[in-house]
Design a protein around this motif. Sequence first.
Motif, mmCIF file in Angstrom:
data_model
loop_
_atom_site.group_PDB
_atom_site.id
_atom_site.type_symbol
_atom_site.label_atom_id
_atom_site.label_comp_id
_atom_site.label_asym_id
_atom_site.label_seq_id
_atom_site.Cartn_x
_atom_site.Cartn_y
_atom_site.Cartn_z
ATOM 1 N N LEU A 27 60.186 11.279 8.657
ATOM 2 C CA LEU A 27 60.230 11.969 7.363
ATOM 3 C C LEU A 27 58.868 12.558 7.011
ATOM 4 O O LEU A 27 58.782 13.680 6.493
ATOM 5 N N VAL A 28 57.805 11.809 7.292
ATOM 6 C CA VAL A 28 56.450 12.288 6.998
ATOM 7 C C VAL A 28 56.134 13.517 7.846
ATOM 8 O O VAL A 28 55.617 14.527 7.335
ATOM 9 N N VAL A 222 53.853 3.433 0.010
ATOM 10 C CA VAL A 222 52.468 3.879 -0.203
ATOM 11 C C VAL A 222 51.879 4.423 1.093
ATOM 12 O O VAL A 222 51.221 5.464 1.107
ATOM 13 N N GLY A 223 52.132 3.725 2.204
ATOM 14 C CA GLY A 223 51.622 4.184 3.495
ATOM 15 C C GLY A 223 52.195 5.526 3.898
ATOM 16 O O GLY A 223 51.491 6.370 4.479
ATOM 17 N N SER A 230 47.173 12.682 4.455
ATOM 18 C CA SER A 230 46.231 12.747 5.571
ATOM 19 C C SER A 230 46.651 13.817 6.565
ATOM 20 O O SER A 230 45.812 14.558 7.092
ATOM 21 N N GLY A 231 47.955 13.926 6.827
ATOM 22 C CA GLY A 231 48.443 14.938 7.760
ATOM 23 C C GLY A 231 48.195 16.347 7.269
ATOM 24 O O GLY A 231 47.819 17.233 8.049
ATOM 25 N N VAL A 232 48.392 16.570 5.965
ATOM 26 C CA VAL A 232 48.125 17.902 5.392
ATOM 27 C C VAL A 232 46.645 18.236 5.514
ATOM 28 O O VAL A 232 46.267 19.365 5.860
ATOM 29 N N TRP A 236 44.909 21.375 7.652
ATOM 30 C CA TRP A 236 43.960 22.274 6.971
ATOM 31 C C TRP A 236 42.623 22.304 7.716
ATOM 32 O O TRP A 236 42.040 23.365 7.932
ATOM 33 N N ARG A 237 42.156 21.124 8.112
ATOM 34 C CA ARG A 237 40.889 21.043 8.830
ATOM 35 C C ARG A 237 40.970 21.789 10.169
ATOM 36 O O ARG A 237 40.038 22.509 10.550
ATOM 37 N N ASN A 238 42.066 21.641 10.871
ATOM 38 C CA ASN A 238 42.232 22.334 12.156
ATOM 39 C C ASN A 238 42.262 23.847 11.966
ATOM 40 O O ASN A 238 41.733 24.597 12.797
#
Length: 296
Positions: A27-28, A222-223, A230-232, A236-238
């Motif tokens: 799902l994430v 929560v995790g 964190s994935g978003v 963005w960083r990449n």
Amino acid sequence: MTNNFIGHSAEAPTHALADVSSSLALLVDQAIAATIPEETAKLAVNGDPETLATLGRAIAVQEGYLIEAVVASLAATHPDRLTLSGVRLPLLPAALDLIRKNRKSLYEGLSLDATAGSTAIYHPDLVIADPHTRSALIVDVKRSLSGYMGGGKLAELQHRMTASGLVLPDILWRDHQRLAVETVGTAIIDASRTSHDVSDGVWPISRLDDLLDIDDAGALAVGSLEAFRSGVRNVWRNAIEASFPTAARSGMPIITAPDHGKKPRRLPHKAPQPEGPVQTRSPITVGPFGPGVRAH
């Protein structure tokens, strides 16, 4: 009718949560892919204003969808309960008037005929029913309740949930294989809530263990939310690294200001100050200010 979870405690078997972990991870991943595709990230990083605005909205929307999906997946692992989504609950004018104009003790224990007719419909995110205890829970999942603060919006939502609870027993009996419930509760899940107090019927996701009666449900929720954020950030960083590689790695020249042969400007000569005692200013008093309060 109460604003708190009702029903007896029942532990989900450990294999249920072990199985759901991989489902939550999927799902994430799906939420991240729907939020910030590679091409969208590239356009946003390069400053396209329309894409930036769309991306901001997408993050909020997809995070909300993810929270709903995570709560539904966790609730479905309970072996003794039926988790329903897509339930349509009529909002009868008589039920709303009953809730708004009377104390809870006067309508507690009542149920209304769902066929009375109403054009207004309430769509809860989940209805969780326990056939063994003949109890049900109406759940509304929110990413944040910030838009409900002020103007009585939160109270109105709770009135709608409670009014729909008056017809839920009839709906479950009629449309869900004679499922009988005698007690209905309501709960609003606010993913942004940090307080652990649930006396107002609003629950943080960290307390899903208590709400769903499933160990570690809160930690998994929560995790999942943290993994999405964190994935978003990683996508963005990449995109930034792909669009703006460092000068050393790309071979791009380092640009400096041109030299037009101008002589450096001299600072004006400052005459020496006469010696003497150092002049000091009066001390400054800083502190809170308000009626009847002196700064200190």
